[in-house]
Motif scaffolding. Structure first.
Motif, PDB file in Angstrom:
ATOM      1  N   LYS A  90      41.946 123.592  31.982  1.00  0.00           N
ATOM      2  CA  LYS A  90      41.772 123.573  30.530  1.00  0.00           C
ATOM      3  C   LYS A  90      41.169 122.259  30.051  1.00  0.00           C
ATOM      4  O   LYS A  90      41.705 121.173  30.326  1.00  0.00           O
ATOM      5  CB  LYS A  90      43.125 123.787  29.840  1.00  0.00           C
ATOM      6  CG  LYS A  90      43.010 124.482  28.489  1.00  0.00           C
ATOM      7  CD  LYS A  90      42.498 125.900  28.645  1.00  0.00           C
ATOM      8  CE  LYS A  90      42.451 126.639  27.312  1.00  0.00           C
ATOM      9  NZ  LYS A  90      41.836 127.977  27.467  1.00  0.00           N
ATOM     10  N   VAL A  91      40.054 122.359  29.335  1.00  0.00           N
ATOM     11  CA  VAL A  91      39.458 121.200  28.674  1.00  0.00           C
ATOM     12  C   VAL A  91      39.224 121.531  27.215  1.00  0.00           C
ATOM     13  O   VAL A  91      39.186 122.695  26.813  1.00  0.00           O
ATOM     14  CB  VAL A  91      38.117 120.784  29.323  1.00  0.00           C
ATOM     15  CG1 VAL A  91      38.324 120.311  30.741  1.00  0.00           C
ATOM     16  CG2 VAL A  91      37.108 121.926  29.275  1.00  0.00           C
ATOM     17  N   ALA A  92      39.086 120.489  26.394  1.00  0.00           N
ATOM     18  CA  ALA A  92      38.792 120.676  24.975  1.00  0.00           C
ATOM     19  C   ALA A  92      37.283 120.808  24.776  1.00  0.00           C
ATOM     20  O   ALA A  92      36.492 120.452  25.648  1.00  0.00           O
ATOM     21  CB  ALA A  92      39.322 119.493  24.172  1.00  0.00           C
ATOM     22  N   ASP A  93      36.913 121.319  23.627  1.00  0.00           N
ATOM     23  CA  ASP A  93      35.502 121.416  23.283  1.00  0.00           C
ATOM     24  C   ASP A  93      35.065 120.083  22.686  1.00  0.00           C
ATOM     25  O   ASP A  93      34.758 119.957  21.510  1.00  0.00           O
ATOM     26  CB  ASP A  93      35.271 122.561  22.291  1.00  0.00           C
ATOM     27  CG  ASP A  93      33.790 122.850  22.076  1.00  0.00           C
ATOM     28  OD1 ASP A  93      32.969 122.269  22.818  1.00  0.00           O
ATOM     29  OD2 ASP A  93      33.467 123.640  21.178  1.00  0.00           O
ATOM     30  N   GLY A  97      35.040 117.129  27.715  1.00  0.00           N
ATOM     31  CA  GLY A  97      35.234 118.487  28.203  1.00  0.00           C
ATOM     32  C   GLY A  97      33.931 119.129  28.631  1.00  0.00           C
ATOM     33  O   GLY A  97      33.858 119.793  29.674  1.00  0.00           O
ATOM     34  N   PHE A 100      32.839 117.534  31.859  1.00  0.00           N
ATOM     35  CA  PHE A 100      33.609 118.069  32.984  1.00  0.00           C
ATOM     36  C   PHE A 100      33.034 119.408  33.435  1.00  0.00           C
ATOM     37  O   PHE A 100      32.815 119.640  34.625  1.00  0.00           O
ATOM     38  CB  PHE A 100      35.073 118.235  32.577  1.00  0.00           C
ATOM     39  CG  PHE A 100      35.951 118.771  33.674  1.00  0.00           C
ATOM     40  CD1 PHE A 100      36.594 117.911  34.546  1.00  0.00           C
ATOM     41  CD2 PHE A 100      36.122 120.138  33.850  1.00  0.00           C
ATOM     42  CE1 PHE A 100      37.393 118.403  35.577  1.00  0.00           C
ATOM     43  CE2 PHE A 100      36.916 120.639  34.871  1.00  0.00           C
ATOM     44  CZ  PHE A 100      37.549 119.768  35.734  1.00  0.00           C
ATOM     45  N   PHE A 115      37.069 126.895  26.573  1.00  0.00           N
ATOM     46  CA  PHE A 115      37.495 125.632  25.970  1.00  0.00           C
ATOM     47  C   PHE A 115      38.750 125.861  25.133  1.00  0.00           C
ATOM     48  O   PHE A 115      38.963 126.955  24.591  1.00  0.00           O
ATOM     49  CB  PHE A 115      36.388 125.054  25.089  1.00  0.00           C
ATOM     50  CG  PHE A 115      35.207 124.525  25.854  1.00  0.00           C
ATOM     51  CD1 PHE A 115      35.333 123.414  26.674  1.00  0.00           C
ATOM     52  CD2 PHE A 115      33.964 125.133  25.750  1.00  0.00           C
ATOM     53  CE1 PHE A 115      34.248 122.917  27.377  1.00  0.00           C
ATOM     54  CE2 PHE A 115      32.874 124.644  26.443  1.00  0.00           C
ATOM     55  CZ  PHE A 115      33.018 123.531  27.261  1.00  0.00           C
ATOM     56  N   THR A 126      40.327 116.327  25.794  1.00  0.00           N
ATOM     57  CA  THR A 126      40.270 116.497  27.240  1.00  0.00           C
ATOM     58  C   THR A 126      41.012 115.345  27.923  1.00  0.00           C
ATOM     59  O   THR A 126      40.972 114.202  27.486  1.00  0.00           O
ATOM     60  CB  THR A 126      38.803 116.535  27.696  1.00  0.00           C
ATOM     61  OG1 THR A 126      38.190 117.701  27.137  1.00  0.00           O
ATOM     62  CG2 THR A 126      38.676 116.589  29.206  1.00  0.00           C
ATOM     63  N   ARG A 128      42.281 112.460  30.601  1.00  0.00           N
ATOM     64  CA  ARG A 128      41.633 111.401  31.360  1.00  0.00           C
ATOM     65  C   ARG A 128      42.649 110.750  32.290  1.00  0.00           C
ATOM     66  O   ARG A 128      43.838 110.700  31.983  1.00  0.00           O
ATOM     67  CB  ARG A 128      40.996 110.350  30.452  1.00  0.00           C
ATOM     68  CG  ARG A 128      41.984 109.480  29.697  1.00  0.00           C
ATOM     69  CD  ARG A 128      41.294 108.392  28.890  1.00  0.00           C
ATOM     70  NE  ARG A 128      40.466 108.923  27.828  1.00  0.00           N
ATOM     71  CZ  ARG A 128      39.951 108.157  26.845  1.00  0.00           C
ATOM     72  NH1 ARG A 128      40.199 106.863  26.820  1.00  0.00           N
ATOM     73  NH2 ARG A 128      39.211 108.696  25.910  1.00  0.00           N
ATOM     74  N   ALA A 147      44.547 118.164  26.892  1.00  0.00           N
ATOM     75  CA  ALA A 147      44.392 119.620  26.863  1.00  0.00           C
ATOM     76  C   ALA A 147      45.023 120.314  28.062  1.00  0.00           C
ATOM     77  O   ALA A 147      45.360 121.502  27.992  1.00  0.00           O
ATOM     78  CB  ALA A 147      42.907 119.978  26.782  1.00  0.00           C
ATOM     79  N   CYS A 148      45.235 119.588  29.170  1.00  0.00           N
ATOM     80  CA  CYS A 148      45.790 120.207  30.379  1.00  0.00           C
ATOM     81  C   CYS A 148      47.134 120.877  30.140  1.00  0.00           C
ATOM     82  O   CYS A 148      47.451 121.891  30.762  1.00  0.00           O
ATOM     83  CB  CYS A 148      45.973 119.158  31.479  1.00  0.00           C
ATOM     84  SG  CYS A 148      44.450 118.528  32.174  1.00  0.00           S
TER      85      CYS A 148
END
Length: 338
Positions: A90-93, A97, A100, A115, A126, A128, A147-148
């Motif tokens: 899971k990543v953010a928009d 992200g 990635f 996303f 996202t 780090r 976001a994970c």
């Protein structure tokens, strides 16, 4: 050993599906005094909040910033070695992200995860990981999960799991309860399709936080277990490696245990295979275990013997620790052809 499961590996769309924390890695060389000054345990992975992440980010000299995450690293190395690979995380928009996602795709890894929806109070940037690398090559990780933490059963794509010869689960992702549910669901889907499930224990502190849950997962859902010596001893609460090794063999189809400079051990029932390390100059140990798992699984899904899989794991790990970062700088596919 031959590849097992429902049909041959050729009938699978993917050799390997990784599921884990989708993270941008920030690599920073530091002196040991820096770790002590900021209350870090050398060689460990610590979860931090957004405020501490920003503070540390501003204090270090950033050598490199790149796509990371343990299972994602494994996927990239396996793809580099010629395996067909997919990944869920899971990543953010946001800019990290999208970086990635592009990084995985450019590495030949299929990444169909959506996303993170920033609505309904779920807005998280996202993740780090600030990787502090001391002169001896040891890495100490400070991870802001972002976001994970939202990854859950709904993010496990059933058709994708069923199409992968091995689903590889990252122990770092096991912290949030929803992720634990996702692991069990992924394992059930894989086994229903006649596929195999692998788990990396990732970190002894992560194991200690969820020991009972990990023990249940390993005993009931895992075919192939990857761990280093400290992690496997933590799981079985013993200081004796042989005791932990034998317990791992009883709980799984087989276990693959790395021992740093002593190489690795593969244990299947009463069969034990010792694998020598591949000598190299150690610059940064970040991702060594990830790369070993990649080489091993790239070999195993292509029908190699366990001893040959171990050799491939050692070759991949040796390349990774010879430079900064957890992604390969050379094409390792030629090693698959030796």
């Amino acid at each position: 050993m031959s590849v097992t499961g429902a049909g041959s590996a050729a009938e699978c769309r993917f050799d390997l599906l990784g599921i884990g924390n989708a993270i941008i890695d920030v690599l920073a060389p530091v002196e040991p005094d820096f770790l002590a000054e900021h209350d870090m345990i050398p060689g460990s992975m610590m979860l931090i909040d957004a405020e501490r992440a920003e503070k540390l980010y501003g204090l270090v000299r950033r050598e490199r910033e790149m796509g990371g995450g343990s299972a994602a690293n494994t996927c990239v190395v396996a793809a580099n070695m010629g395996a067909r690979v997919a990944y869920l995380g899971k990543v953010a928009d946001d800019a990290p992200g999208r970086t990635f996602a592009a990084d995985l795709q450019q590495s030949g890894v299929y990444f169909p995860s959506s996303f993170l929806d920033g609505h309904a109070g779920r807005a998280q940037p996202t993740a780090r990981c600030l990787v502090m690398v001391t002169p001896d090559g040891q890495r100490t990780m400070n991870t802001y999960l972002g976001a994970c933490v939202t990854f859950g059963p709904e993010d496990v794509l059933g058709e994708l799991v069923a199409s992968a010869h091995v689903t590889y689960l990252e122990g770092y992702l096991f912290d949030p309860p929803h992720a634990q549910e996702a692991f069990r669901q992924a394992a059930s889907l894989a086994h229903a399709a006649g596929r195999r499930v692998a788990l990396s224990l990732s970190d002894p502190f992560c194991v200690a936080r969820h020991r009972d849950a990990f023990r249940e997962l390993v005993h009931g859902h895992i075919d192939i277990l990857f761990a280093n010596e400290e992690e496997i001893c933590s799981l079985y609460q013993t200081e004796d490696f042989t005791t932990a090794m034998n317990q791992a063999a009883a709980d799984t189809h087989f276990a693959v245990l790395t021992r740093s400079g002593q190489g690795s051990v593969i244990i299947r029932g009463e069969e034990r295979i010792d694998v020598a390390p591949v000598a190299t100059q150690v610059i940064d140990t970040t991702g060594a275990g990830d790369a070993y798992a990649a080489g091993f699984l790239a070999g195993w899904t292509s029908g190699r013997t366990l001893a040959e899989c171990g050799r491939l794991g050692s070759v991949a790990a040796s390349e990774i620790i010879s430079h900064y970062g957890a992604r390969p700088l050379v094409n390792l596919q030629q090693d698959m052809e030796l």
